[in-house]
Design a protein around this motif. Structure first.
Motif, PDB file in Angstrom:
ATOM      1  N   THR B 126       0.801  -1.077  -0.142  1.00  0.00           N
ATOM      2  CA  THR B 126      -0.074   0.133  -0.030  1.00  0.00           C
ATOM      3  C   THR B 126       0.930   1.302  -0.104  1.00  0.00           C
ATOM      4  O   THR B 126       0.092   2.294  -0.188  1.00  0.00           O
ATOM      5  CB  THR B 126      -0.960   0.091   1.262  1.00  0.00           C
ATOM      6  N   GLY B 127       2.079   1.186   0.220  1.00  0.00           N
ATOM      7  CA  GLY B 127       2.917   2.362   0.229  1.00  0.00           C
ATOM      8  C   GLY B 127       2.692   3.125   1.752  1.00  0.00           C
ATOM      9  O   GLY B 127       3.366   4.050   1.791  1.00  0.00           O
ATOM     10  N   ARG B 159      -7.226   5.359  -1.257  1.00  0.00           N
ATOM     11  CA  ARG B 159      -5.697   5.424  -1.493  1.00  0.00           C
ATOM     12  C   ARG B 159      -5.156   3.850  -1.518  1.00  0.00           C
ATOM     13  O   ARG B 159      -4.383   3.694  -2.469  1.00  0.00           O
ATOM     14  CB  ARG B 159      -4.981   6.235  -0.520  1.00  0.00           C
ATOM     15  N   GLN B 163      -3.311   2.182  -5.097  1.00  0.00           N
ATOM     16  CA  GLN B 163      -1.969   1.553  -4.791  1.00  0.00           C
ATOM     17  C   GLN B 163      -2.148  -0.018  -4.924  1.00  0.00           C
ATOM     18  O   GLN B 163      -1.065  -0.368  -5.556  1.00  0.00           O
ATOM     19  CB  GLN B 163      -1.667   1.854  -3.370  1.00  0.00           C
ATOM     20  N   HIS B 191      -7.035   8.445 -11.772  1.00  0.00           N
ATOM     21  CA  HIS B 191      -5.822   7.462 -11.929  1.00  0.00           C
ATOM     22  C   HIS B 191      -6.399   6.459 -12.831  1.00  0.00           C
ATOM     23  O   HIS B 191      -5.619   5.172 -12.978  1.00  0.00           O
ATOM     24  CB  HIS B 191      -6.117   6.597 -10.476  1.00  0.00           C
ATOM     25  N   ASN B 394       4.470   8.090   1.828  1.00  0.00           N
ATOM     26  CA  ASN B 394       4.234   7.129   0.627  1.00  0.00           C
ATOM     27  C   ASN B 394       5.466   6.263   0.086  1.00  0.00           C
ATOM     28  O   ASN B 394       5.941   7.146  -0.709  1.00  0.00           O
ATOM     29  CB  ASN B 394       3.186   7.756  -0.370  1.00  0.00           C
TER      30      ASN B 394
END
Ligand SMILES: Nc1ncnc2c1ncn2[C@@H]1O[C@H](COP(=O)(O)OP(=O)(O)O)[C@@H](O)[C@H]1O
Ligand SMILES: [Mg+2]
Lengths: 589, 433
Positions: B126-127, B159, B163, B191, B394
């Motif tokens: 997920t960062g 988010r 990701q 996105h 991130n």
């Protein structure tokens, strides 16, 4: 049996409850089937009023219509008992799940039932008794080998009075349905096969008497065996909020407990958790037998998204199979995760029946059902003088983690040991998170009561000082108290806490527990020469590390002895010279 | 043509009772009131009395309204045409696209046979360090975000969805504020993810009961594509609204509530949905992330409480950060041993030290003297919050682990952190001299 099936007609559907009009007779708890185009849905009669019966359906009830036919079987909800139960994975109604998967694919399919035992497998039958002998219910007429056990083939538990064996089949390979003997009682003659049927809600009582559960059931968890022991034939519960470690604890018990047979009842919780057992046990060696852990295990799996009525049944299915193996003189451990889900299944049904609710809408008879379940535990002397036992351990999942709720309270009234899991200890990663001050056990464990009382006192005092310190701070605490506090923490971290994932630490035999406990107590009794609090803290940190490292060594190995010498040297180096460095430990009693 | 019924005998809450014969339990009907047609579902049969929950609510329904039974339970069109589309809770298009009628499948289908399940094995990156390092998310996990109104839980869901490397995103909105719905849609669009998304949206202004269908619709679609081999991420927000709709129906049906008005089967109802999360051995998977707002910020409230007993952990979102304590990924140990040799050690050590930091803060607030060790902890805690907990960070897992080591080295001596010496030798940053 008459062979004539009785019929009824659906007159109402409410969730998983179906009301049925009938015009003949109906028996409480008999099995019935709702007949649909896509199959027959198994159900159980749970109430009869006038000419209407209420059924709990063990399947989803979607698609049932008023007017649909219902078949009554005249038989109570039952399980099949015979060789081949071990290693299996059943649902709450004893359908073997791997077979269902083979037949129906990825998803469960309603209305599909599979016979629980392999009817084609050949078992190596050895007769154990001569024709002419007098036998009665529960007596063995011979054996077949099942894994490491001599599986006793017994006169069906339902047979009344005395029977004379007319024939006994010669040794050789037989299937479970072949006749192994015939018996007569003057009035009739019956065959005995390897398999018998027993209604799950009725305890099997084909034994001479119940005896007191006095022998410890060694779990290899230090906090249990030493501080809150369990007995073979005893009962215990593990209540705790979510995430406190109930399931991890039960899995550890199912691996390490020193019993013959383990029955894991995954009752209304996550399916994923059963998968771990299911996939791993066949590959894990049982060090006591050299075979796989699966060989001594039966899994009953009615997880949270499976039909809720079958969840209710799963508890009884499990305990009935435990009773069957107990009849062979074996020690069985039944682990139920979680009994709260069973109680909730009862609550759901009670609500549909519109019964007058008790606390938190649980039925008023909850307590007696909980008591009735745990009463099926026990150590018994069988008719042949051998002994068998069932130990029951139930996880409890109290709403909001508050133990003042009906299921926890009903359970606490009947069990012999309470292992309360604490949110705080889990948050602090003090695993297993069994609370050392609030838990209790009525059984005797692996160490002597005297030293144990002293150890408990150390914990209590340490805790009291910790509470004080929160108010007055470290600087307001005298050094002696501070050291006392550190001793409590030391005992907690090196003995109560245990890394269940570690091969060595995760499984401490009773022999090792006695040995290590003595050493820990020696450290607790020692008066140390410590200049100030910083010195005290760093000494106990070091001591703790030495003991933890010791726990991670293999019992009686060179590493073990070397580490032992190391920690003895540390204790000796820091012990106060005067008076032999010994403190008299207070006895908490 | 199915028969029409006009004899509505009772209208109470959002439940109507009509006299009819031959109706199946769970069957759907169309109810035509003065305010238009609504779908309704049979929730009780008693003789010829049929009770239905009306998804659009009972307002405008009269005793003479028409009820037309459809002869089947709720279904959804499981086709590729779903991609990029937005529907209401009952599957009516919310965008301008066509109504879909192909390959209708039942929703709320049976469970996966536990014997067919496998142990989850793939980490979802997920960062977000609080997730990747400390509570790794795993493919097929079911995990709620416990939070309260005002916290950015929808942002967090979006988010993670952006990701995560998944084939399909299914968003089930329940009682979603219209702005939040637009936020999700815009984020997906920005996105370029809308074409691999399917949205079932029930907004706060829609009839409350209609949100009951959202999880089942979303999960039926997810299951369809997962069986076909796709890795599906299902986002459900906010499950507390779903539970409140259940509560409303239960009360209308005069069920005895078990706890704060919620029905006794709340646990089973939630489990039936969450347990749809699965990793198929030879096909795709379903991962479920849900938002669960805690009424009164009380985790012992029946909704978060029952949820926590079902899901595989939870993330607490407090003050815009994922709280290290209480947050838990029950599946993390399935994956965090195969990432990097120092992963578990960094995770354990940093959390332990952060817990000590919190204790020091507490002591400090009570006016006790800070020792040298306390001072070190205070410095460390600040860095930890800034580098690990801040949701603005991130970075990939490996970078986060490196940053973890750097942070430890900035604050402590190697011997103070209680890590295995071989790891320290390998990973402890060398002092630039
Ligand atoms: N003895 C233990 N050792 C290490 N971790 C544990 C232990 N007990 C629990 N945990 C951690 O807590 C999580 C939840 O434990 P679990 O037994 O599933 O809780 P419960 O059944 O009480 O909800 C586990 O996934 C694991 O991460
Ligand atoms: Mg559990």
């Amino acid at each position: 049996m008459s062979g004539k099936t009785k019929h009824g007609t659906v007159v109402g559907v409410n969730g998983n409850m179906v009301s049925v009009a009938f015009d003949t007779s109906v028996m409480q708890n008999e099995v019935a089937y709702v007949v649909l185009d896509d199959g027959r849905l198994k159900s159980e009669v749970i109430r009869v009023r006038g000419d209407e019966a209420d059924l709990q359906v063990f399947e989803s009830t979607g698609g049932i219509r008023v007017g649909d036919t219902v078949e009554f079987t005249g038989e109570l909800l039952s399980v099949e008992l015979g060789p081949g139960l071990l290693t299996q994975v059943f649902d709450g109604l004893q359908n073997p799940l791997p077979q269902l998967a083979r037949e129906a694919g990825t998803f469960l399919q309603r209305g599909r039932y599979v016979y629980p035992l392999d009817t084609e497998r050949q078992w190596d039958w050895t007769p154990g008794i001569e024709p002419g002998a007098t036998v009665r219910a529960g007596e063995a007429v011979g054996t077949v080998p099942e894994g490491i056990f001599e599986h006793r083939i017994m006169v069906p538990f339902s047979w009344q009075g005395e029977w004379t064996l007319k024939t006994v089949t010669e040794a050789g390979p037989l299937t479970i349905r072949d006749t192994v003997a015939t018996a007569e009682n003057g009035a009739e003659e019956r065959p005995i096969t390897m398999v018998q049927t027993w209604p799950v809600k009725i305890p099997i009582t084909a034994y001479r008497e119940k005896v007191l559960p006095t022998e410890p059931l060694v779990t290899r968890l230090r906090i249990i065996d030493t501080f809150f022991p369990i007995a073979k034939g005893g009962t215990f519960c593990t209540p705790g909020p979510f995430g406190a470690g109930k399931t991890v604890l039960q899995h550890a018990l199912s691996r390490h407990a020193e019993v013959d047979v383990v029955i894991v009842a995954a009752c209304g919780e996550r399916a994923g958790e059963v998968v771990e057992i299911l996939r791993e046990f066949p590959h894990l060696e049982d060090p006591r037998t050299g075979r796989t852990l699966m060989d001594r295990t039966i899994i009953v799996c009615n997880t949270s998204s499976m039909p809720v009525a079958a969840r209710e049944a799963s508890i009884y299915t499990s305990v009935t199979m435990a009773e069957y193996y107990r009849q062979m003189g074996l020690d069985c451990l039944l682990l139920a995760d979680s009994t709260s889900r069973w109680a909730q299944a009862l609550r759901e049904m009670s609500g549909r029946l519109e019964e007058i609710p008790g606390e938190e809408a649980f039925p008023a008879y909850l307590e007696s059902l909980v008591a009735g379940f745990y009463e099926r535990a026990g150590r018994v002397e069988l008719h042949d003088g051998t002994r068998g036992s069932i130990t029951i351990g139930g996880a409890v999942s109290p709403a909001g983690g508050n133990f003042e709720e009906p299921v926890t309270q009903a359970t606490l009234k009947v069990v012999g040991a309470f292992l309360g899991l604490s949110r705080d200890r889990a948050n602090a990663r003090r695993y297993p998170a069994i609370h050392p001050l609030e838990s209790w056990s009525k059984y005797t464990g692996v160490v002597d009561p005297g030293p144990l009382r002293q150890a408990r006192q150390v914990l209590r005092q340490g805790n009291e000082i910790a509470q004080m310190m929160k108010v007055v701070g470290e600087e307001g605490t005298p050094l002696t108290d501070f050291v006392q506090h550190l001793k409590g923490e030391f005992l907690d971290s090196v003995y109560l806490q245990q890394d269940l994932l570690d091969e060595a630490d995760g499984s401490t035999t009773s022999e090792r527990q006695e040995y290590v406990f003595a050493k820990v107590l020696e450290a607790l009794r020692t008066r140390f020469e410590l200049a100030d609090k910083d010195a005290a803290r760093s000494f106990f940190l070091q001591l703790r590390q030495h003991f933890i490292d010791w726990n991670f060594t293999v019992w009686d190995s060179e590493d073990f002895r070397q580490q032992e010498r190391k920690l003895e040297a540390l204790i000796a180096a820091t012990a106060a010279a005067e008076g032999g460095g010994r403190e008299r430990l207070e006895d908490g009693a | 043509m199915r028969k029409l019924y006009h004899r509505i005998r009772q209208i109470q809450g959002n439940v109507i009772t009509v006299e009819a014969d031959g109706i199946a339990y769970g069957e759907l009907a169309e109810v035509h009131g003065t305010r238009g047609a609504s779908l309704a579902q049979v929730i009780r049969l008693s003789g010829s009395r049929v009770s239905l929950q009306v998804f659009a609510g009972s307002r405008g329904i009269s005793t003479r309204s028409e009820v037309r039974f459809l002869g089947h339970a709720m279904r959804v069109a499981a086709t590729d045409q779903l991609r990029g589309r937005v529907f209401t809770g009952n599957g009516t298009p919310r965008d301008r696209g066509p109504v879909l009628k192909d390959n209708l499948i039942a929703i709320g289908g049976p469970s996966v046979n536990p014997a067919n399940r496998i142990i989850p094995r793939n980490m979802i990156r997920t960062g977000i360090p609080m997730i990747d390092v400390f509570n790794s998310l795993v493919e097929s996990q079911k995990l709620p975000i416990f939070s309260v109104a005002g916290e950015p839980y929808n942002e967090l869901l979006a988010r993670i969805a952006m990701q995560a490397e998944v084939d399909l995103i299914v968003l089930g909105g329940m009682g979603l504020k219209y702005d939040d719905y637009l936020f999700f849609r815009n984020t997906l669009e920005e996105h370029g993810a809308l074409s691999r998304s399917i949205l079932f949206i029930h907004t706060a202004s829609d009839p409350i009961v209609e949100c009951l269908l959202v999880p089942d619709m979303s999960l039926a679609v997810a299951e369809h594509f997962a069986v076909a081999g796709e890795r599906v991420l299902v986002l459900l927000s906010d499950m507390t609204n779903f539970c409140d709709a259940l509560k409303e129906i239960a009360i209308t049906m005069e069920q005895i509530p078990s706890n704060r008005g919620y029905p006794g089967d709340l646990y089973s109802q939630l489990a039936a949905r969450y347990e749809k999360a699965v990793d198929f051995e030879t096909a795709g998977s379903i991962t479920i992330l849900a938002a669960t707002t805690m009424p009164g910020d009380d985790v012992t409230h029946p909704v978060p409480d029952n949820t926590g007993y079902i899901t595989e952990g939870q993330f607490y979102l407090v003050g815009g950060r994922i709280e290290p304590f209480g947050s838990l990924s029950r599946l993390k140990q399935q994956v965090n041993s195969d990432t990097r040799a120092d992963h578990r050690a960094v995770m354990d050590t940093m959390i332990r030290l952060y817990a000590e930091y919190r204790e020091s803060i507490e002591k400090q607030s009570m006016g006790f003297r800070m020792s040298a060790w306390d001072e070190k902890l205070l410095g460390y805690g600040g860095l930890f919050e800034e580098r690990m907990m801040d949701l603005g960070v991130n970075i990939p897992l490996e970078e986060a682990l490196d940053l973890g080591w750097r942070t430890l080295a900035e604050c402590f001596e190697p011997g103070e952190v209680g890590m295995k010496s071989n790891l320290v030798a390998q990973f402890w940053p060398k002092k630039a001299s």
